[in-house]
Design a protein around this motif. Structure first.
Motif, PDB file in Angstrom:
ATOM      1  N   UNK A 255       0.772  -1.220  -0.079  1.00  0.00           N
ATOM      2  CA  UNK A 255       0.110  -0.033   0.199  1.00  0.00           C
ATOM      3  C   UNK A 255       0.857   1.342  -0.040  1.00  0.00           C
ATOM      4  N   UNK A 256       2.062   1.152  -0.550  1.00  0.00           N
ATOM      5  CA  UNK A 256       2.869   2.267  -0.612  1.00  0.00           C
ATOM      6  C   UNK A 256       2.734   3.493  -1.753  1.00  0.00           C
ATOM      7  N   UNK A 257       1.751   3.006  -2.590  1.00  0.00           N
ATOM      8  CA  UNK A 257       1.598   3.688  -3.712  1.00  0.00           C
ATOM      9  C   UNK A 257       0.122   4.334  -3.828  1.00  0.00           C
ATOM     10  N   UNK A 258      -0.031   5.478  -3.831  1.00  0.00           N
ATOM     11  CA  UNK A 258      -1.355   6.061  -4.103  1.00  0.00           C
ATOM     12  C   UNK A 258      -1.711   6.986  -5.029  1.00  0.00           C
ATOM     13  N   UNK A 259      -2.752   7.208  -5.459  1.00  0.00           N
ATOM     14  CA  UNK A 259      -3.242   7.984  -6.559  1.00  0.00           C
ATOM     15  C   UNK A 259      -3.924   9.126  -5.467  1.00  0.00           C
ATOM     16  N   UNK A 260      -3.235  10.428  -5.529  1.00  0.00           N
ATOM     17  CA  UNK A 260      -3.700  11.237  -4.636  1.00  0.00           C
ATOM     18  C   UNK A 260      -4.981  12.062  -5.140  1.00  0.00           C
ATOM     19  N   UNK A 261      -5.937  12.521  -4.454  1.00  0.00           N
ATOM     20  CA  UNK A 261      -7.116  12.960  -5.099  1.00  0.00           C
ATOM     21  C   UNK A 261      -6.956  14.319  -5.571  1.00  0.00           C
ATOM     22  N   UNK A 262      -6.288  15.154  -5.021  1.00  0.00           N
ATOM     23  CA  UNK A 262      -6.331  16.677  -5.303  1.00  0.00           C
ATOM     24  C   UNK A 262      -5.728  16.706  -6.616  1.00  0.00           C
ATOM     25  N   UNK A 263      -4.811  15.991  -7.395  1.00  0.00           N
ATOM     26  CA  UNK A 263      -4.453  16.286  -8.576  1.00  0.00           C
ATOM     27  C   UNK A 263      -4.264  14.939  -9.289  1.00  0.00           C
ATOM     28  N   UNK A 264      -4.203  13.858  -8.612  1.00  0.00           N
ATOM     29  CA  UNK A 264      -4.277  12.761  -9.469  1.00  0.00           C
ATOM     30  C   UNK A 264      -3.040  12.027  -9.515  1.00  0.00           C
TER      31      UNK A 264
END
Lengths: 335, 931
Positions: free
Chosen positions: A150-159
């Motif tokens: 779970x170290x990689x995420x797509x962050x919501x504010x800019x993808x």
């Protein structure tokens, strides 16, 4: 809800007609982010000559991504495929009287830009162009999907697709999973790493280094849903900016204006023919079948300018004011 | 709001993929991690990256290398360590064209590397091994400068000042640094070297035609062209910060034609590609001229007003009809045309024999003479209608009748007979129909521009081609037009504020400075063999004549050998054509070779004493170019590293040491007969600083700005704020917001061109031009003095600026780890060579052993090796210059013909290198094995 928690997508558009293969973006990125020991072979941004085997070598044939929505197995590139970074012992030759010249210490038989300017076809009907490649900050990032930690995420504010090295367990699953080979592994620290979209610069309202430092003025950045941003207009309105190898199923957010200018194929008698030198099929293999429409639109709009008529599309690509390429971002820091 | 937004996000995601629904297994992790409702645990890693992009000091930076970029940068440092640089992106916008920013390139964005490079010079070194061996001992500045000063004083006394010389190129990129060593040379009587011509970049053909050192538009003006011919120019590789103007013009509807033998990085984007056989471009150009004349697509009025095309040439001796031919006491420098209205020969105004109403106060070094004080409209034809055609009988002073014809008729006759598209096709290999079509397109597009560079400029007969370019441009009235004209880009040659640089470099005036033409100096003192006997051109004959008649200078005088060679911020040996002869014959003549540089380049490696100079980010200097019209600057981000000093400090300290040595040795003064100058070495230090006025770079830089009219009023404080535009320029006015286009004082204001005839001059009635058969610009085949099958091309690379950055590991990792030669598949196959094999390339002048890269786009019959890798790089033997001899074109030695005269870097032989031929074979000796 504040706007920072809205789901938005930052996108990049690279105009292959303006890219001159100068590697300015490659160096801008490298000097800023990947100078630490262990990162020498990694290029978050690289520019390769196509047709060619690319960086890492034959990256497009390693698998990864998705097949009908299911993760497709991929293979991690070998160090040789990335290219063993050349090291040189100049001081021995220059300051200690050692006889031999300053040569690369590893065998010089592959490197990230090994096939520069080679391309395909027989003289005079050779062809090639430059293809800058970076993390696509995908809608469905295969790297994130593959990461058990779970170290990689797509962050919501800019993808942006961000990799947290503190959570990374060094499994390398992301490296094998990315079909574009844009997730890397730092063997020295046993951590994966990748392009983070220059988020510290974004926080300061500044364009990423590859875009801000592109002297060819070939790169656009901005929010895809920002009607005022050139990326929105080129991708959504004009449909002339296309993702690279969309068939991997990850939904890339780096889009390319296909090369639509270039000398025509030459006949045996040396006359210029009508056919484009870069085969449409080849471009379709990179940018999908929509490339044919895009090429038609681009050529038609350019012809308008040739006749002295206005063309919003050409103005977008020309980008007289550098800020017009950058959406809501700025070209240089105020500090 | 969030829910809505999320639904859109998912919808968009789904829409972009085929057949993938939300239920698909792909989505779980990504979306979980992306839930906007769930706060993300920010940990230290993000701060780590923020720290990577942080600094405590931001300074102005520029890259003071032999590059035409002059790209304004900021340099970011933290805790006294320079981290990186980035374009400052603050060059002001110009009207109607895309902005300059961000100017930069792959090299510029890692300029910091040389600060901390293993090749960096850290302290003075004195050679203990053989020259070039790389064995040194560390010395103090006091000791190193002391040895140099002693040797200088001894040499002044026993050998004379003209045996000492100082070499440093390109004032535009670092005028303060440049001036430092020249000021020192000036005060002790040492001679300076030319460089623009020696590098082959000075365009003699433009001087012959236009009477200028060289002129071009700034690259922003490319955008204004409707048709661009890239003729032997590859801006995508060699003008990286400017190349966007080509693409942007193209997107704006401008047609681009590339004329180049190879399918290069600029050609790939052209609308049309003509690939003549190398060196046949003059024939191609005259093929265009043939079509333009035949189809009456030319502007006759422009030819009559602006050029020598209407001037009458005598049938009996082929000379211009001069006033002295017809009038007792008439001038040899006034010329006639035939006026169709009155049916008489009339003197055309503005020639060398005419004087302006207002005498010019200054003679700018970049114009053959100052014609700028002539009245506007001097060239205006008024009621005249000069004939371009016909035969006219004129009665000479002695009563004989002579038939005269206008230049145009003579030229047209040859063009129509010898350069039909079919004949040109046979010479060049370009399809005749394509020649005709290109000519028509060029002639009909307005404005149309020719952009050219090293691909055409480095040939033995490059001057003819430049004359043809101007002819095409004049035929179509493109000279002086925004977006038009002929623009050559090679060499960093245009310090627009040259009067300021000259005043700082030569405080007693350039007239009291010894200048030596470096090509001649190199050719003579290295006893170079040029092989020209094989093609029946006796270089020695022309050279002896030029020297004996004092048309060109050579130092030391009277056949003596040079003794002390001081090189700073230049890689003389590495770049030298005829390199083998330099090392074999010139180097042993030199008692002392001193090199000051930031890094151990090949010139430093083969020196006796090496001095460490400050990096571009460790000193203050100005930085300008011909590619744009903005002055930018660099300033210290950190003090000079290690024990390095700025060039200004080095020569200031050396002046002090020479002063001390001169006093100690009892040689405080000497009389310099050539200039009637009683040189006082005992006050050298005070002379160098002008009694403390120029103690530092800041004062020197501001002096340059203040002294030149082009920059007067601009302050360093303003330049720290942002780049500032020149206030005036060489041959056109600077207009607010308007890209600079040259030659408007002549083409628009109609003041005389600074040539013998006062017009753009295509006919040169000089004996050497007649002897070479080039009184008119006509095709001459390349010099095939090397009897070998392959043409050897040495273009510039995107990964280096000449030799600078050649050794940079970041650059080499984006290449093949070392120098390469690009070989067409057919030539490799014929020699059993595969990609990345070692090949031996040789001719009568030397040998280089280098790896090959197969390049399908290279023209069969030619191989290309990016020029001048360092002599310590990954080659088995030699370098590009090992096989390139020095070849002097006789017409470049003419110095007694109006606008053709020697002035430093204004006119002189370049030594050419494109005509070189070689053979290549597989190298079968031992190859280096990687560790």
């Amino acid at each position: 809800m504040t706007s920072s928690t809205r789901h938005r997508q930052m996108a990049f558009v690279i105009d292959l007609n303006k890219c001159i293969g100068c590697q300015g973006c490659t160096i801008a990125c490298k000097r800023l982010w990947t100078t630490a020991p262990g990162l020498e072979a990694a290029y978050w941004m690289n520019v390769e000559t196509v047709p060619g085997r690319g960086y890492p070598r034959d990256w497009a044939g390693r698998g990864g991504g998705f097949d009908k929505g299911r993760p497709k197995p991929g293979r991690e590139p070998t160090p040789e495929e990335y290219g063993i970074p050349f090291e040189f012992d100049y001081s021995a030759r220059l300051f200690s009287g050692k006889r031999d010249r300053g040569r690369p210490r590893a065998a010089a038989d592959w490197a990230p830009n090994w096939e520069e300017d080679q391309g395909a076809g027989a003289y005079p009907n050779t062809y090639f162009f430059y293809l800058p490649r970076m993390c696509n900050h995908c809608d469905r990032p295969a790297c994130a999907e593959a990461c058990e930690a779970g170290a990689i995420r797509k962050r919501p504010e800019d993808g942006l697709v961000l990799l947290d090295p503190d959570r990374c367990d060094g499994s390398r699953a992301c490296v094998a999973a990315c079909p574009y080979a844009k997730t890397f592994f730092d063997a020295a620290k046993a951590k994966a790493h990748k392009c983070h979209g220059c988020f510290p610069r974004l926080e300061a309202g500044l364009a990423p280094a590859c875009v801000a430092q592109c002297t060819g003025r070939a790169m656009h950045v901005g929010f895809l849903d920002d009607g005022a941003a050139s990326v929105h207009k080129l991708v959504r309105q004009w449909g002339v900016a296309l993702p690279l190898m969309d068939g991997f199923g990850t939904g890339p957010n780096v889009f390319y204006i296909p090369p639509f200018i270039g000398p025509a194929v030459e006949g045996p008698d040396g006359t210029a023919g009508a056919a484009a030198r870069i085969p449409d099929n080849y471009l379709a293999s990179l940018f999908g079948p929509d490339v044919r429409t895009a090429l038609r639109v681009l050529r038609a709009e350019r012809r308008k300018r040739g006749r002295g008529e206005p063309s919003e599309l050409m103005d977008l690509l020309i980008g007289r004011d550098a800020r017009a390429l950058l959406g809501h971002l700025q070209p240089h820091p105020s500090r | 709001m969030a829910r809505q937004s999320r639904r859109n996000f998912l919808k968009a995601a789904g829409a972009a993929s085929v057949g993938v629904g939300l239920a698909g297994p792909f989505s779980f992790r990504t979306l979980a991690a992306t839930d906007p409702g769930k706060a993300y645990d920010y940990t230290s890693w993000e701060q780590f990256h923020r720290d990577q992009w942080s600094w405590d000091r931001k300074t102005r930076g520029a890259h003071l290398v032999n590059c035409t970029g002059a790209c304004p940068h900021f340099v970011y440092s933290k805790n006294g360590v320079i981290l990186r640089e980035e374009q400052s992106k603050d060059a002001p916008m110009l009207n109607g064209v895309p902005e300059q920013n961000p100017r930069g390139c792959n090299k510029g964005e890692c300029g910091t590397d040389y600060v901390y490079s293993p090749t960096r010079l850290k302290y003075p070194l004195i050679r203990v091994g053989e020259r070039g061996e790389g064995k040194w001992r560390r010395a103090s500045w006091d000791e190193a400068l002391g040895i140099i000063a002693d040797k200088i004083v001894d040499t002044l006394r026993t050998e004379g000042p003209d045996t000492i010389s100082v070499y440093s190129p390109v004032p535009a990129v670092a005028p303060v640094s440049f001036s430092a060593g020249h000021r020192f040379a000036h005060l002790i009587g040492a001679h300076a070297h030319t460089f623009f011509d020696w590098y082959g970049d000075q365009p003699p053909g433009q001087t012959q035609t236009c009477g200028v050192q060289g002129e071009t538009c700034e690259s922003a003006d490319w955008y204004n062209a409707r048709y661009i011919v890239l003729w032997g120019a590859n801006p995508a590789q060699t003008r990286i910060p400017d190349a966007h103007y080509i693409s942007e013009a193209q997107l704006n509807g401008t047609k681009i034609v590339s004329i180049a033998p190879d399918y290069n990085s600029s050609t790939i984007k052209a609308d049309s590609w003509l690939h003549p056989k190398p060196g046949t471009d003059v024939a191609l150009g005259l093929g265009f001229a043939h079509v333009i004349i035949k189809e009456n697509l030319f502007d006759a009025h422009n030819l009559k007003e602006q050029t020598d095309m209407p001037l009458l040439v005598r049938g009996d001796n082929k000379l211009f009809l001069r006033e002295s031919d017809l009038v007792e006491g008439g001038s040899k420098n006034r010329f006639y045309a035939w006026d169709l209205k009155t049916g008489r020969p009339v003197l055309m105004r503005g020639s060398w024999g005419d004087e302006p109403g207002v005498k010019p106060a200054v003679q700018p070094p970049f114009l053959a003479r100052n014609t700028l004080t002539f009245a506007d409209g001097t060239l205006d034809l008024g009621n005249l209608d000069p004939a371009l055609e016909g035969r006219y009988r004129v009665k000479l002073l002695d009563g004989t009748m002579v038939e005269c014809r206008p230049v145009f008729e003579l030229y047209r006759e040859r063009i129509m007979a010898e350069y039909t598209p079919e004949k040109v096709a046979a010479v060049t290999g370009v399809n005749a129909g394509l020649i005709a079509q290109t000519a028509r397109d060029y002639a009909k597009a307005r404005p149309a521009m020719i952009i050219t560079g090293g691909g055409t400029g480095h040939w033995f007969y490059s001057d003819i081609l430049m004359r043809v370019f101007h002819f095409l441009s004049s035929l179509t009235a493109n000279e002086g037009k925004q977006g038009g004209g002929v623009n050559h880009y090679i060499g960093q040659w245009k310090p627009v504020f040259v009067p300021g640089v000259a005043a700082l470099s030569f405080p007693q005036g350039a007239g009291k400075q010894r200048f030596c033409q470096t090509t001649i100096w190199s050719y003579v003192h290295s006893e170079a063999y040029d092989g020209m006997d094989k093609v029946g051109i006796d270089t020695g004959k022309y050279l002896r004549h030029a020297l004996d008649s004092k048309q060109f200078p050579l130092y030391p005088r009277n056949g003596r050998d040079p003794k002390i060679f001081i090189v700073y911020r230049g890689n003389f040996l590495n770049q030298a054509k005829g390199q083998k002869y330099m090392l074999r014959n010139l180097w042993p003549k030199l008692d002392l070779i001193v090199t000051a540089n930031i890094r151990m380049d090949s010139q430093a490696l083969y020196s006796d004493i090496v001095l460490p100079s400050a990096h571009w980010y460790e000193k203050l200097d100005l930085n300008v170019t011909e590619e744009h019209t903005f002055i930018n600057m660099t300033e210290p981000a950190v003090p000079p590293m290690f024990e390095s000093k700025t060039d200004w400090q080095i020569f200031r300290a050396l002046a002090k040491k020479v002063e001390e040595a001169a006093v100690a040795k009892g040689y405080p003064r000497f009389y310099d007969d050539q200039f009637k100058w009683n040189r006082d070495l005992s006050t050298l230090s005070a002379q160098f600083t002008d009694n403390g006025k120029f103690d530092n770079e800041e004062a020197a830089a501001q002096f340059i700005l203040d002294t030149a009219p082009q920059s007067k009023g601009i302050t360093l404080a303003e330049l720290r704020e942002k780049p500032r535009r020149y206030k005036s320029n060489w041959t056109s006015p600077m207009k607010e917001g308007v890209p600079y286009t040259p030659f408007q004082f002549f083409a628009v204001n109609k003041r005389p061109w600074p040539t013998l005839t006062g017009r753009q001059q295509f006919y040169i009635d000089h004996p050497v031009f007649f002897e070479m058969g080039v009184e008119l610009p006509v095709y001459k085949a390349p010099i095939d003095a090397d009897k070998y099958p392959l043409r050897f091309n040495t273009p510039h690379s995107r990964h280096s600026v000449h030799s600078t950055f050649k050794d940079n590991p970041l650059m080499l990792r984006l290449q093949r780890g070392g120098p390469i030669v690009e070989v067409p598949p057919v030539e490799a196959e014929a020699r059993g060579l595969k990609d990345n094999d070692w090949a031996e390339i040789f001719n009568d002048h030397g040998r280089v052993i280098v790896r090959i890269r197969i390049k399908p786009g290279e023209q069969p019959g030619r191989i290309s090796m990016y020029h001048t890798p360092e002599l310590y790089m990954d080659l088995i033997e030699g370098s590009t210059q090992s096989v390139c001899p020095i070849r002097i074109t006789p017409t470049h030695l003419v110095g007694n013909y109006g606008h053709l005269l020697f002035r430093p870097n204004y006119y002189g032989p370049g030594g050419s290198q494109r005509d070189t031929r070689v053979e290549m074979r597989k190298y079968t000796g031992a190859v280096p094995t990687p560790l």
